[in-house]
Enzyme design. Structure first.
Site, mmCIF file in Angstrom:
data_model
loop_
_atom_site.group_PDB
_atom_site.id
_atom_site.type_symbol
_atom_site.label_atom_id
_atom_site.label_comp_id
_atom_site.label_asym_id
_atom_site.label_seq_id
_atom_site.Cartn_x
_atom_site.Cartn_y
_atom_site.Cartn_z
ATOM 1 N N CYS A 118 1.026 -1.281 0.067
ATOM 2 C CA CYS A 118 -0.006 -0.030 -0.107
ATOM 3 C C CYS A 118 0.766 1.085 -0.027
ATOM 4 C CB CYS A 118 -0.951 -0.012 1.123
ATOM 5 S SG CYS A 118 -1.930 -1.427 1.304
ATOM 6 N N HIS A 260 -3.464 6.688 2.170
ATOM 7 C CA HIS A 260 -3.805 5.546 1.830
ATOM 8 C C HIS A 260 -5.166 5.149 2.385
ATOM 9 C CE1 HIS A 260 -4.214 1.377 0.844
ATOM 10 N NE2 HIS A 260 -3.961 0.995 2.134
ATOM 11 N N ASN A 290 -10.208 -1.024 -0.194
ATOM 12 C CA ASN A 290 -8.901 -0.520 -0.185
ATOM 13 C C ASN A 290 -8.187 -1.171 -1.561
ATOM 14 O OD1 ASN A 290 -6.200 -0.797 0.150
ATOM 15 N ND2 ASN A 290 -6.227 -1.616 2.281
HETATM 16 N N1 ACO Z 1 -18.433 -9.200 9.153
HETATM 17 C C1 ACO Z 1 -18.727 -9.646 10.487
HETATM 18 N N2 ACO Z 1 -18.380 -10.079 11.340
HETATM 19 C C2 ACO Z 1 -16.766 -9.977 11.242
HETATM 20 C C3 ACO Z 1 -16.142 -9.438 9.855
HETATM 21 C C4 ACO Z 1 -17.114 -9.294 9.124
HETATM 22 N N3 ACO Z 1 -16.617 -9.194 7.647
HETATM 23 N N4 ACO Z 1 -14.686 -9.742 10.063
HETATM 24 C C5 ACO Z 1 -14.554 -10.157 11.317
HETATM 25 N N5 ACO Z 1 -15.699 -10.376 12.064
HETATM 26 C C6 ACO Z 1 -15.657 -10.609 13.568
HETATM 27 C C7 ACO Z 1 -14.719 -11.533 14.001
HETATM 28 O O1 ACO Z 1 -14.982 -12.714 13.770
HETATM 29 C C8 ACO Z 1 -14.637 -11.134 15.364
HETATM 30 O O2 ACO Z 1 -15.957 -11.842 16.048
HETATM 31 P P1 ACO Z 1 -15.711 -12.490 17.362
HETATM 32 O O3 ACO Z 1 -15.585 -11.243 18.549
HETATM 33 O O4 ACO Z 1 -16.805 -13.310 17.540
HETATM 34 O O5 ACO Z 1 -14.346 -13.431 17.600
HETATM 35 C C9 ACO Z 1 -15.324 -9.481 15.790
HETATM 36 O O6 ACO Z 1 -15.837 -9.544 14.216
HETATM 37 C C10 ACO Z 1 -14.198 -8.493 15.670
HETATM 38 O O7 ACO Z 1 -13.127 -8.889 14.980
HETATM 39 P P2 ACO Z 1 -11.901 -8.031 14.854
HETATM 40 O O8 ACO Z 1 -10.902 -8.530 13.835
HETATM 41 O O9 ACO Z 1 -11.300 -7.884 16.178
HETATM 42 O O10 ACO Z 1 -12.401 -6.741 14.060
HETATM 43 P P3 ACO Z 1 -11.843 -5.447 14.345
HETATM 44 O O11 ACO Z 1 -12.613 -4.701 15.246
HETATM 45 O O12 ACO Z 1 -10.356 -5.389 14.597
HETATM 46 O O13 ACO Z 1 -12.189 -4.942 12.881
HETATM 47 C C11 ACO Z 1 -10.702 -4.463 10.955
HETATM 48 C C12 ACO Z 1 -11.359 -5.498 11.829
HETATM 49 C C13 ACO Z 1 -11.903 -3.587 10.355
HETATM 50 C C14 ACO Z 1 -10.009 -4.889 9.743
HETATM 51 C C15 ACO Z 1 -9.894 -3.472 11.668
HETATM 52 O O14 ACO Z 1 -9.078 -4.435 12.631
HETATM 53 C C16 ACO Z 1 -9.126 -2.527 11.154
HETATM 54 O O15 ACO Z 1 -9.730 -1.507 10.880
HETATM 55 N N6 ACO Z 1 -7.680 -2.874 10.950
HETATM 56 C C17 ACO Z 1 -6.843 -1.887 9.959
HETATM 57 C C18 ACO Z 1 -6.257 -2.676 9.156
HETATM 58 C C19 ACO Z 1 -6.874 -2.296 7.689
HETATM 59 O O16 ACO Z 1 -7.712 -1.536 7.553
HETATM 60 N N7 ACO Z 1 -6.298 -3.142 7.037
HETATM 61 C C20 ACO Z 1 -6.686 -2.919 5.538
HETATM 62 C C21 ACO Z 1 -5.602 -3.527 4.744
HETATM 63 S S1 ACO Z 1 -3.776 -3.063 5.310
HETATM 64 C C22 ACO Z 1 -3.612 -1.701 4.609
HETATM 65 O O17 ACO Z 1 -4.143 -1.262 3.705
HETATM 66 C C23 ACO Z 1 -2.505 -1.096 5.330
#
Ligand code: ACO
Length: 333
Positions: A118, A260, A290
């Site tokens: 990215c 990004h 993304n």
């Molecule tokens: N739909 C519904 N539930 C989901 C989904 C989904 N698509 N994905 C995960 N869950 C569930 C998980 O299973 C988990 O359930 P549980 O509590 O029963 O175990 C719950 O939601 C929370 O999961 P987390 O992974 O902890 O979710 P989080 O709040 O961290 O959000 C996210 C995930 C949006 C990816 C977040 O971590 C984030 O914003 N990360 C930043 C990274 C990013 O944006 N990466 C993009 C690519 S990298 C880059 O470009 C730099």
């Protein structure tokens, strides 16, 4: 090719390309156990574009984006000296930039790929700037393009909802140093956290029976979302501040913040840390998801086409992602 001299560089044209197929969050919920509400509140994404046409690859999108940037200024492609393709999803591991060179008729250009996920576009622009400022080249085409849909596990709801396919391109040209629009940059890597975000190559367990060497294949995108979030929100503001400080500028001098487009929550958290108001934040990830290396030039081209940026505006651009690698460029438009 010119001899050594310090030149300025400026972006003289932009272009972008996206596939026509839109996939909404509602459609995603028929593929994996998710909902529009979950995706939108956690990421800000409403829909993404996916390259579904058989035989099409990152090269097709990158070529379209490049031709748009070239045609916008009626440039003769043979005057391009260098093509840098930032991508992590090439259709040829030896590189895809040379195919673009042929497709756009840039017969005099050297062409190579950069793999930096990215952050690839930011690093591509900085690389172009080096070649221009030392007088080696005059016209450089920098493309950020990715089709991560080909590398995502479509049964993994934690990653497949995030990504979309796109390409964006800019043409950077040498100019006199007092018209230089690339004011400063900062790039960093911390390989200690490389495993937080990867498309890893995995070897098979059984070696070749005679040579005793291991072959394998690439896996799907894997991500530790929480760690990537923490990294981006902590490191990106520091990178931007160190760049502004060196220019004796403050965040009050910033007209536009273009990060990004990974996640709306990351974008807004960084803006908040920098006290940059939301109306200065460029964001289009609700429509595209993304798009990795493409996200910055895709969003840049959109605001340029909408005439939102004025001459002399200060634009802060920052990329972050796998590596982990991140970086900032400060531009005067
Ligand atoms: N739909 C519904 N539930 C989901 C989904 C989904 N698509 N994905 C995960 N869950 C569930 C998980 O299973 C988990 O359930 P549980 O509590 O029963 O175990 C719950 O939601 C929370 O999961 P987390 O992974 O902890 O979710 P989080 O709040 O961290 O959000 C996210 C995930 C949006 C990816 C977040 O971590 C984030 O914003 N990360 C930043 C990274 C990013 O944006 N990466 C993009 C690519 S990298 C880059 O470009 C730099």
């Amino acid at each position: 090719m010119k001899s050594c001299m310090v030149q300025g560089a400026k972006i003289i044209s932009t272009g972008s390309a996206t596939p026509s197929v839109k996939v909404s969050n509602e459609q995603m919920s028929s593929i994996v156990d998710t909902s529009d509400e979950w995706i939108f509140t956690r990421t800000g994404i409403k829909e993404r574009r996916l390259l579904t046409k058989y035989g099409q690859s990152v090269t097709d999108l990158a070529t379209r984006a490049s031709l748009q940037a070239i045609n916008n200024i009626s440039m003769d492609p043979s005057s391009i000296d260098l093509i840098i393709l930032a991508t992590s999803s090439p259709n040829d591991l030896f590189g895809s930039a040379s195919k673009i060179q042929y497709e756009i008729g840039a017969v005099n250009a050297l062409a190579f790929d950069i793999t930096a996920a990215c952050s690839g576009f930011v690093i591509g622009v900085v690389t172009a700037f080096q070649f221009i400022s030392n007088g080696t080249y005059e016209n450089v085409l920098v493309i950020g393009a990715d089709v991560l849909s080909k590398w995502v596990d479509w049964s993994d709801r934690s990653t497949c909802i995030l990504f979309g396919d796109a390409a964006g391109a800019v043409i950077i040209q040498s100019c006199s140093s007092n018209l230089n629009s690339i004011l400063n940059f900062h790039l960093s890597t911390d390989g200690n956290y490389a495993d937080h975000l990867s498309i890893a190559y995995k070897e098979q367990l059984d070696p070749h029976p005679i040579l005793n060497l291991y072959q394998g294949s690439f896996q799907y995108v894997s991500m530790n979302g929480k760690e990537v979030y923490k990294f981006a929100v902590s490191q990106v503001p520091l990178s931007i501040m160190s760049c502004l400080d060196k220019l004796n500028m403050s965040t009050e001098d910033v007209d536009w913040l273009l990060l990004h487009q990974a996640n709306e929550r990351i974008i807004m958290a960084v803006a908040e840390k920098l006290s940059i108001s939301s109306n200065k934040v460029i964001s289009n990830l609700s429509k595209y998801g993304n798009t990795s290396a493409a996200s910055i030039p895709l969003a840049l081209n959109e605001v340029v086409e909408l005439n939102q940026i004025s001459r002399n505006d200060i634009i802060v651009i920052a990329g972050f992602g796998a590596g982990l690698t991140w970086g900032t460029i400060i531009l005067r438009w």
